[in-house]
Design an enzyme around this catalytic site. Sequence first.
Site, mmCIF file in Angstrom:
data_model
loop_
_atom_site.group_PDB
_atom_site.id
_atom_site.type_symbol
_atom_site.label_atom_id
_atom_site.label_comp_id
_atom_site.label_asym_id
_atom_site.label_seq_id
_atom_site.Cartn_x
_atom_site.Cartn_y
_atom_site.Cartn_z
ATOM 1 N N GLU A 78 0.922 -0.875 -0.044
ATOM 2 C CA GLU A 78 0.467 0.216 0.227
ATOM 3 C C GLU A 78 0.864 1.611 0.467
ATOM 4 O O GLU A 78 0.701 2.431 -0.591
ATOM 5 C CB GLU A 78 -0.660 0.049 0.965
ATOM 6 C CG GLU A 78 -1.994 -0.823 1.324
ATOM 7 C CD GLU A 78 -1.638 -2.317 1.128
ATOM 8 O OE1 GLU A 78 -2.729 -3.669 1.537
ATOM 9 O OE2 GLU A 78 -0.660 -2.229 1.917
ATOM 10 N N HIS A 147 -11.182 -5.870 7.640
ATOM 11 C CA HIS A 147 -11.691 -5.596 6.655
ATOM 12 C C HIS A 147 -13.221 -5.237 7.000
ATOM 13 O O HIS A 147 -14.198 -4.728 6.266
ATOM 14 C CB HIS A 147 -12.501 -7.416 5.930
ATOM 15 C CG HIS A 147 -11.166 -8.071 5.975
ATOM 16 N ND1 HIS A 147 -10.378 -8.325 6.936
ATOM 17 C CD2 HIS A 147 -10.564 -8.272 4.443
ATOM 18 C CE1 HIS A 147 -9.036 -9.002 5.760
ATOM 19 N NE2 HIS A 147 -9.211 -9.303 4.217
#
Length: 355
Positions: A78, A147
Amino acid sequence: MPKCRRIFSGSVRKRGSDMARMTMIEAIRDALDTAMGADERVVVFGEDVGYFGGVFRCTAGLQKKYGPTRCFDAPINESGIVGAGIGMAAYGLKPVVEIQFADYVYPAYDQIVSEAARLRYRSAGEFTCPMVVRMPTGGGIFGGQTHSQSPEALFTHVTGLKVVVPSNPHDAKGLLMSAIEDPDPVIFLEPKRLYNGPFDGHHDRPVSAWKSHDLGEVPEGHFTIPLGQAITRRPGRAVTVLTYGTMVHVALAAAEETGIDAEVIDLRTLMPLDLEAITASVRKTGRCLVLHEATLTSGFGAELAALVQQECFWTLEAPVRRVAGWDTPYPHVHEWSYFPGPARVGDALRELMEV
């Protein structure tokens, strides 16, 4: 029945109409398609967004249509994804990068805060960062602690960033188009619970049509919604509900179930914030409830409550009330209890009206 034709986004459009009914996924894909078709500087990349089309299929078909130099996969890194996007933006491209889940953004947080947000200012305007960072946010898919997070407050605290949270397909497309065209970095948070279908707020499942508003109708082609403009989803005179994303639909359901004349304001953009719309509503109603899915303590609702208290003190008839997620790590087993639902919001509305 009117004849329909399929368009690239996968939505169904009535023949001769300039509107189509889309899910939020389809609306986001349509915005990316429209932007990429109009401007070759727009590039889309991230984990699995190219060949596979994204874990939620938001980028499906874009690589096939525009080629692997315009829509491509990135390693599971990321920080590298955002860092590469910053470099592209500084040298003339308009990258739209995807973080697969908002929970994964933390390795890239330094790049966003120290580089993207500050580039215009530290270079005295010589460089800008017209980059969009898209990421699915919030719960509702039984994804557990890694998540399901709602980290919007981490970004609204950073000067130089704009932060957007749409609540429906129409706004998702219009706001994303504006974000792509913006000269500065935009954090674009997409509520996962709204991705695959309309949600009426009364139940924890999709329904066949948007409740109270035909929000699934999305204009074709290029259209934008200006960043920094809230919208009234339900007019009322008894109490103002300030909210965004999935909780817009919960607020509408709570107002309907309680029968309270609540005015529901969908903020849409958290930064810049439409303070004029907020204060106008609260000064009219005299009461304010702030609603969001994220953890209560230090959530964005705290900033909203402080602003309302500061700007509307002399017209308030009751203390500002907040309803939010629990102050705990995200509880996988108790996910649906963690979310503010119509019952919790309804209780808070009733208590506000009794003051």
